[in-house]
Scaffold this active site. Structure first.
Site, mmCIF file in Angstrom:
data_model
loop_
_atom_site.group_PDB
_atom_site.id
_atom_site.type_symbol
_atom_site.label_atom_id
_atom_site.label_comp_id
_atom_site.label_asym_id
_atom_site.label_seq_id
_atom_site.Cartn_x
_atom_site.Cartn_y
_atom_site.Cartn_z
ATOM 1 N N ASP A 106 0.834 -1.210 0.000
ATOM 2 C CA ASP A 106 0.000 0.000 0.000
ATOM 3 C C ASP A 106 0.863 1.252 0.000
ATOM 4 O OD1 ASP A 106 -2.357 -1.713 1.986
ATOM 5 O OD2 ASP A 106 -2.744 -0.815 0.022
ATOM 6 N N HIS A 158 -0.246 -1.381 -4.743
ATOM 7 C CA HIS A 158 -1.458 -0.548 -4.816
ATOM 8 C C HIS A 158 -1.040 0.908 -4.659
ATOM 9 C CE1 HIS A 158 -5.506 0.559 -2.670
ATOM 10 N NE2 HIS A 158 -5.404 1.124 -3.860
ATOM 11 N N GLY A 164 -6.518 4.894 2.598
ATOM 12 C CA GLY A 164 -5.673 5.736 3.447
ATOM 13 C C GLY A 164 -5.233 5.050 4.717
ATOM 14 N N PHE A 165 -6.053 4.101 5.206
ATOM 15 C CA PHE A 165 -5.708 3.492 6.498
ATOM 16 C C PHE A 165 -6.157 2.032 6.570
ATOM 17 C CE2 PHE A 165 -4.313 7.388 8.396
ATOM 18 C CZ PHE A 165 -5.030 8.374 7.707
ATOM 19 N N GLY A 195 -7.453 -1.256 9.064
ATOM 20 C CA GLY A 195 -8.283 -1.394 10.264
ATOM 21 C C GLY A 195 -9.637 -0.715 10.207
ATOM 22 N N ASP A 197 -10.575 -4.748 -1.321
ATOM 23 C CA ASP A 197 -9.552 -4.233 -0.421
ATOM 24 C C ASP A 197 -10.141 -3.351 0.687
ATOM 25 O OD1 ASP A 197 -6.528 -2.227 -1.084
ATOM 26 O OD2 ASP A 197 -7.226 -3.350 0.666
ATOM 27 N N GLY A 198 -10.109 -3.919 1.931
ATOM 28 C CA GLY A 198 -10.491 -3.076 3.066
ATOM 29 C C GLY A 198 -11.543 -3.731 3.937
ATOM 30 N N GLY A 199 -11.179 -3.979 5.189
ATOM 31 C CA GLY A 199 -12.149 -4.526 6.155
ATOM 32 C C GLY A 199 -12.503 -5.985 5.916
ATOM 33 N N GLY A 207 -5.429 -7.089 5.682
ATOM 34 C CA GLY A 207 -4.347 -6.418 6.412
ATOM 35 C C GLY A 207 -4.455 -6.695 7.893
ATOM 36 N N SER A 208 -5.194 -5.862 8.597
ATOM 37 C CA SER A 208 -5.203 -5.915 10.072
ATOM 38 C C SER A 208 -5.764 -7.235 10.614
ATOM 39 C CB SER A 208 -6.023 -4.739 10.621
ATOM 40 O OG SER A 208 -7.304 -4.726 10.021
HETATM 41 C C1 DX5 Z 1 -6.276 1.049 2.611
HETATM 42 C C2 DX5 Z 1 -5.417 -0.011 1.916
HETATM 43 C C3 DX5 Z 1 -5.829 -1.418 2.293
HETATM 44 C C4 DX5 Z 1 -5.729 -1.666 3.798
HETATM 45 C C5 DX5 Z 1 -6.320 -3.026 4.129
HETATM 46 O O1 DX5 Z 1 -6.065 2.296 1.984
HETATM 47 O O2 DX5 Z 1 -5.517 0.089 0.513
HETATM 48 O O3 DX5 Z 1 -5.009 -2.355 1.584
HETATM 49 O O4 DX5 Z 1 -4.363 -1.649 4.194
HETATM 50 O O5 DX5 Z 1 -6.224 -3.188 5.512
HETATM 51 P P1 DX5 Z 1 -7.434 -3.844 6.343
HETATM 52 O O6 DX5 Z 1 -7.521 -5.266 5.849
HETATM 53 O O7 DX5 Z 1 -6.969 -3.731 7.770
HETATM 54 O O8 DX5 Z 1 -8.677 -3.041 6.017
HETATM 55 ZN ZN ZN Z 2 -4.551 -1.534 -0.623
#
Ligand code: DX5
Ligand code: ZN
Length: 212
Positions: A32, A63, A139-140, A142, A172-174, A193-194
């Protein structure tokens, strides 16, 4: 389901140690990249990705959450990326950027933010190797999964079948044990990710997602 492990929330002082345990369980490493302009956060650049390249043969799924991706393609090719995905909302010529990525023999991906409709990328679907649907505001790590992404991966899955397109559908995300089943029938892979990197038992969580 195939997993692209996002290392955004990994412990940076022990990345290689952390990855060692997880690499056997995942299929891609999701990098990321954030520039503090396209998204309100700054992560890491091509040098960091290059430093991780010797650790594994697994494909690097880079990404780019950056405003001017066209200017940095060469650096991310040289960093060892196998896929370079940029945002349709970025400030660049979409077709030229896809062609530039392909000119280096690297696979090209396009990504849409939660408020961007699939319609916006329809013209590019014949040319890309991956479509990355954001199920959180980029951007983040979690953050919580946004359910409006389910219809998008469903639509992309139908378009792929109807037109015999070749792109991988990625989300991608959550993504975690309770949200993965909502999309597993429509995607080829998912970024996690998290749910893995910040877990008390990362291996157990990775296996849970893998078995969905
Ligand atoms: C957010 C990133 C994602 C994020 C996924 O901007 O593109 O790849 O790191 O992390 P989780 O799985 O924790 O949502
Ligand atoms: Zn990503």
């Amino acid at each position: 389901m195939k997993i692209a492990l996002s290392i955004l929330t990994v412990d940076y002082k022990n990345v290689s140690k952390g990855l060692e345990e997880l690499l056997p369980l995942v299929d891609y490493i999701h990098m990321d990249v954030m520039d503090g302009e396209f998204v309100p956060n700054i992560s890491f650049g091509p040098a960091f990705i290059k430093s991780l390249r010797p650790l594994t043969e697994k494909p690097f799924d880079t990404h780019l959450m950056i405003k001017h991706p066209q200017n940095y393609i060469k650096q991310f090719v040289d960093s060892g990326s196998d896929y370079i995905t940029f945002h349709v909302e970025a400030d660049c010529d979409i077709i030229k950027t896809i062609d530039l990525i392909h000119s280096y023999g690297v696979k090209a991906g396009i990504s849409i933010k939660p408020n961007t409709a699939v319609e916006k990328i329809k013209d590019y679907l014949p040319y890309v190797d991956m479509v990355l649907v954001m199920s959180v505001e980029p951007g983040f790590g979690g953050q919580s999964f946004m359910e409006n992404s389910i219809n998008k991966v469903k639509e992309l899955s139908e378009l792929k079948k109807q037109n015999n397109y070749g792109y991988l559908i990625n989300i991608d995300g959550g993504i975690k044990d309770i949200t993965a089943p909502l999309i597993s029938n429509y995607v080829d892979m998912a970024v996690v990710g998290s749910y893995i990197c910040n877990a008390s038992n990362p291996k157990e969580n990775a296996l849970r997602i893998k078995n969905i």
